[in-house]
Design an enzyme around this catalytic site. Structure first.
Site, mmCIF file in Angstrom:
data_model
loop_
_atom_site.group_PDB
_atom_site.id
_atom_site.type_symbol
_atom_site.label_atom_id
_atom_site.label_comp_id
_atom_site.label_asym_id
_atom_site.label_seq_id
_atom_site.Cartn_x
_atom_site.Cartn_y
_atom_site.Cartn_z
ATOM 1 N N GLU A 158 0.815 -1.219 0.000
ATOM 2 C CA GLU A 158 0.000 0.000 0.000
ATOM 3 C C GLU A 158 0.851 1.272 0.000
ATOM 4 O O GLU A 158 0.340 2.374 -0.093
ATOM 5 C CB GLU A 158 -0.911 0.013 1.243
ATOM 6 C CG GLU A 158 -2.035 -1.022 1.214
ATOM 7 C CD GLU A 158 -1.637 -2.362 1.824
ATOM 8 O OE1 GLU A 158 -0.428 -2.684 1.847
ATOM 9 O OE2 GLU A 158 -2.548 -3.097 2.259
ATOM 10 N N TRP A 182 2.564 -7.348 25.880
ATOM 11 C CA TRP A 182 2.805 -7.895 24.551
ATOM 12 C C TRP A 182 4.190 -8.515 24.436
ATOM 13 O O TRP A 182 5.189 -7.937 24.848
ATOM 14 C CB TRP A 182 2.680 -6.794 23.493
ATOM 15 C CG TRP A 182 1.264 -6.365 23.265
ATOM 16 C CD1 TRP A 182 0.156 -6.883 23.858
ATOM 17 C CD2 TRP A 182 0.812 -5.337 22.380
ATOM 18 N NE1 TRP A 182 -0.971 -6.242 23.397
ATOM 19 C CE2 TRP A 182 -0.588 -5.290 22.487
ATOM 20 C CE3 TRP A 182 1.453 -4.461 21.497
ATOM 21 C CZ2 TRP A 182 -1.374 -4.398 21.754
ATOM 22 C CZ3 TRP A 182 0.684 -3.579 20.770
ATOM 23 C CH2 TRP A 182 -0.722 -3.541 20.892
HETATM 24 P P1 ADP Z 1 1.719 -8.558 1.755
HETATM 25 O O1 ADP Z 1 1.260 -8.532 0.355
HETATM 26 O O2 ADP Z 1 2.149 -9.889 2.285
HETATM 27 O O3 ADP Z 1 0.902 -7.740 2.708
HETATM 28 P P2 ADP Z 1 3.627 -6.509 1.893
HETATM 29 O O4 ADP Z 1 4.901 -6.507 1.145
HETATM 30 O O5 ADP Z 1 2.657 -5.452 1.613
HETATM 31 O O6 ADP Z 1 3.116 -7.889 1.602
HETATM 32 O O7 ADP Z 1 3.876 -6.628 3.451
HETATM 33 C C1 ADP Z 1 3.969 -5.525 4.277
HETATM 34 C C2 ADP Z 1 4.192 -5.984 5.690
HETATM 35 O O8 ADP Z 1 5.412 -6.714 5.812
HETATM 36 C C3 ADP Z 1 4.337 -4.859 6.659
HETATM 37 O O9 ADP Z 1 3.080 -4.359 7.043
HETATM 38 C C4 ADP Z 1 5.088 -5.540 7.816
HETATM 39 O O10 ADP Z 1 4.215 -6.258 8.663
HETATM 40 C C5 ADP Z 1 5.962 -6.531 7.111
HETATM 41 N N1 ADP Z 1 7.316 -5.974 6.993
HETATM 42 C C6 ADP Z 1 7.863 -5.370 5.926
HETATM 43 N N2 ADP Z 1 9.130 -4.994 6.193
HETATM 44 C C7 ADP Z 1 9.397 -5.349 7.469
HETATM 45 C C8 ADP Z 1 10.532 -5.206 8.352
HETATM 46 N N3 ADP Z 1 11.666 -4.666 7.961
HETATM 47 N N4 ADP Z 1 10.402 -5.681 9.609
HETATM 48 C C9 ADP Z 1 9.268 -6.260 10.033
HETATM 49 N N5 ADP Z 1 8.178 -6.410 9.259
HETATM 50 C C10 ADP Z 1 8.227 -5.972 7.988
#
Ligand code: ADP
Length: 546
Positions: free
Chosen positions: A331, A446
């Protein structure tokens, strides 16, 4: 009073036009689907992109029409990116790893009129077509003599034949830069995938930020290999950013195993690369086996999931490659934060520098962020308070593509709710705890599943680990750690894992149980699928819960 400046629309075609005109001899190298490396230049790529744009016009494709692509990272896919968006249509990149029902859903929801596909995906698309009535034809990325069996495809068209019929002599059309340019669906871990519809202007602004020194720091002196797929979030914008600065572009095709990636990185003298941690796990394992070296590689972007410390240390200490830890989302085009140090961090001891790199980075200019509590109240950026991360900026979706307002209520107040939980420190570095739905709630506090996993994979006998919250009568939830052993670490025991965690985490974070499995479920984008894992363990009861 209005400014006296030229009003030039910010169009994606201007990127490849720039690369062709001023970096026309710079190479694009592709590991082809089944053959040797293909090499040509940005100048040749632009002519072929224009030919494809002309061919789409001849097929009657209109402005705003969605053209689906099911393809690996190849030069033809780059041509499609620019040809489709350049003529005013929308490049809908489709993730071939989606489940069949999701594939069907996204093609129909996007109302794709043509699909442009690699030969690898002929069967996949043949099975999909009976359920996708709006698709008029399928363009196959192949030369005439390399066309596969296309008898089950609707109106199959050979890509090379199609563009051969055009001259490439055209000016890129000029139109409103708020027009849509590309469409990518989230992998839909809950419910149907949702579409992020990127614009020309939003993409150009994202590109300008991406090349900046505190972001990817790209220049005409780099050789860039996006391993992150062009079928998901535009390979993190790299096909655009490389054109903007005229770098050499190296494309790995469908060969994503450790050996293939290593061979291409070294033979093409790649200086910059980017992918999710899973890919780097394979590369590091391969290099470990053969005693590999990365003499040309300068920096690697690791994002999409949290980057384990052990991976960072391996790249930096063993191979001299700087890790750029990044966070973003479909997004968000996708860049949100990237981790580079500030001046005051330069003299920190090495260990403290790596400590800082555990953060997913600080906001890039163009993205603003804040954390809020459950009532939506803004929390302080003190590095301690954790809350849901909200973001706002010109390359973040205001709404999902073609969903009713209720389903898309995400950006209500001008802020997009990321669903990620983090702390923000006074320097702006974000410290992600978890996805809101994955955080383990123990006695009102948490526990970060990400932290548990990242520490666990530091154990040499742990290949992969996932932590999920399991019901507990006293604490509400307690952590269960699910572990995949490495090939050489088959004798690993629960006690060994717990002893390894001891001292590295707060006592009360210690998993109530450790379970060993052969493999862990992943989403279409290669991330751990906690949803499926929870499903697998739905009948499991913690030893402490009975
Ligand atoms: P999907 O299509 O699986 O949602 P995205 O590429 O949009 O794939 O995923 C985004 C999510 O990935 C973020 O909201 C977060 O939860 C996770 N994410 C991305 N980069 C990181 C990071 N460096 N550390 C932790 N989580 C991450």
């Amino acid at each position: 009073m209005l400014a006296k400046m030229m009003d030039r629309p910010l169009l994606i075609s201007s990127l490849i036009a720039h690369a062709a005109r001023w970096h026309g001899d710079q190479e694009i190298v592709t590991r082809t689907i089944d053959g040797p490396n293909h090499r040509y230049t940005w100048a040749e790529a632009e002519i072929r992109a224009k030919k494809f744009a002309q061919a789409l016009q001849r097929l009657g494709v209109q402005q705003g029409e969605r053209i689906g692509t099911l393809a690996w990272n190849t030069n033809r896919h780059v041509e499609a990116y620019y040809g489709i968006a350049g003529m005013g249509a929308v490049t809908h990149t489709i993730n071939p790893r989606l489940f069949p029902e999701q594939l069907e859903y996204v093609v129909n929801h996007a109302e794709d009129t043509y699909l442009v596909i690699d030969t690898t995906f002929v069967d996949l698309v043949a099975n999909l077509l009976p359920h996708a009535p709006k698709v008029k034809g399928v363009i196959v990325f192949a030369a005439r003599d390399a066309m596969p069996d296309i008898s089950r495809l609707r109106n199959p068209i050979c890509y090379e034949d199609l563009i051969d019929g055009e001259t490439g002599a055209m000016d890129w059309p000029v139109f409103d830069d708020n027009s849509a340019a590309a469409l990518c669906y989230t992998s839909g871990t809950t419910g149907n995938p949702k579409g992020a519809l990127y614009g020309h202007k939003s993409t150009i602004i994202h590109t300008l930020c991406e090349i900046a020194p505190d972001c990817m720091n790209l220049s005409a002196r780099d050789a860039v290999m996006p391993v992150v797929p062009m079928f998901h979030v535009n390979a993190w914008g790299i096909p655009y950013a490389t054109a903007a600065v005229g770098t050499k572009l190296v494309l790995p095709g469908r060969h994503l195993d450790g050996k293939s990636i290593y061979d291409l990185l070294t033979s093409e003298k790649v200086t910059f690369t980017a992918a999710v941690p899973t890919i780097w796990m394979m590369l590091l394992a391969h290099m470990n086996e053969i005693g590999g070296r990365l003499d040309d590689l300068d920096r690697v972007v690791i994002g999409g999931s949290a980057c384990p410390r052990a991976m960072m240390e391996a790249f930096q200490n063993d191979y001299g490659v700087q890790v750029l830890h990044a966070w973003g989302m479909t997004e968000m085009s996708p860049l949100g934060t990237l981790n580079t140090p500030k001046a005051k961090h330069l003299d920190l001891p090495d260990v403290a520098k790596v400590d800082l790199q555990q953060s997913a980075g600080r906001p890039l200019f163009g993205v603003d962020m804040k954390i809020v509590d459950e009532e939506g109240r803004t929390l302080p950026n003190d590095g301690v308070a954790t809350g849901e991360l909200k973001v706002t900026g010109p390359w973040i979706i205001a709404d999902y593509f073609n969903l009713d307002q209720k389903a898309a209520a995400h950006a209500e107040d001008g802020w997009f709710s990321t669903g990620d939980v983090c702390a923000i420190d006074p320097d702006g570095y974000i410290w992600i705890t978890d996805r809101l739905k994955d955080v383990i709630k123990s006695g009102g506090e948490w526990i970060s599943s990400i932290d548990l996993e990242n520490i666990a994979v530091g154990h040499p006998k742990v290949a992969e680990a996932a932590a999920i919250g399991m019901p507990h009568p006293k604490w509400d939830e307690r952590p269960l750690l699910v572990v995949v052993k490495t090939a050489k670490g088959q004798d690993l025991t629960k006690d060994e894992v717990l002893a390894y965690l001891d001292g590295k985490i707060a006592k009360w974070w210690t998993p109530d149980d450790v379970v060993f499995v052969e493999d862990l479920p992943h989403t279409a984008t290669g991330k751990l699928s906690k949803l499926q894992l929870r499903e697998r363990f739905k009948d499991y009861v913690l030893p402490t819960a009975s």
